[in-house]
Motif scaffolding. Sequence first.
Motif, PDB file in Angstrom:
ATOM      1  N   GLY A   1       1.123   3.848  -3.139  1.00  0.00           N
ATOM      2  CA  GLY A   1       0.845   5.292  -2.740  1.00  0.00           C
ATOM      3  C   GLY A   1       1.820   6.143  -3.272  1.00  0.00           C
ATOM      4  N   TRP A   2       3.150   5.720  -2.980  1.00  0.00           N
ATOM      5  CA  TRP A   2       4.392   6.322  -3.414  1.00  0.00           C
ATOM      6  C   TRP A   2       4.293   6.727  -4.983  1.00  0.00           C
TER       7      TRP A   2
ATOM      8  N   ALA B   1       0.707  -1.132  -0.068  1.00  0.00           N
ATOM      9  CA  ALA B   1      -0.165   0.101   0.082  1.00  0.00           C
ATOM     10  C   ALA B   1       0.783   1.141  -0.118  1.00  0.00           C
ATOM     11  N   ILE B   2       1.784   1.255   0.738  1.00  0.00           N
ATOM     12  CA  ILE B   2       2.875   2.588   0.754  1.00  0.00           C
ATOM     13  C   ILE B   2       3.447   2.533  -0.360  1.00  0.00           C
TER      14      ILE B   2
ATOM     15  N   ILE C   1       1.966   6.276  -7.321  1.00  0.00           N
ATOM     16  CA  ILE C   1       1.091   7.149  -7.825  1.00  0.00           C
ATOM     17  C   ILE C   1       1.269   8.621  -7.608  1.00  0.00           C
ATOM     18  N   HIS C   2       1.575   9.107  -6.589  1.00  0.00           N
ATOM     19  CA  HIS C   2       1.987  10.489  -6.079  1.00  0.00           C
ATOM     20  C   HIS C   2       3.277  11.004  -6.902  1.00  0.00           C
TER      21      HIS C   2
END
Length: 82
Positions: A24-25, A20-21, A27-28
């Motif tokens: 998220g990274w 998940a981390i 995509i950002h």
Amino acid sequence: MRKRTAIGAILTFAALAVCAIYFGWAIHFASGIGLGWRGLGSAWPYLVAGVLTVGCVLAAFVWLAFFSERRGYDDRAGGSEP
């Protein structure tokens, strides 16, 4: 809860958290490359078509495996005799 089950649950939770981390990274970070989210609009049809194609091919192969097993085609391939 047994010790082995607890360790498995902890490792599974940790792996999911790391994934998940990472997502998220990614995509950002990807939102700042090129045109960002605006550039993704033209790629959506191709991404969806690719995912649907892979899903259909995977489903067809799974169906063929079960079809072959139900009909007994795999039994003729050899193996140990009863």
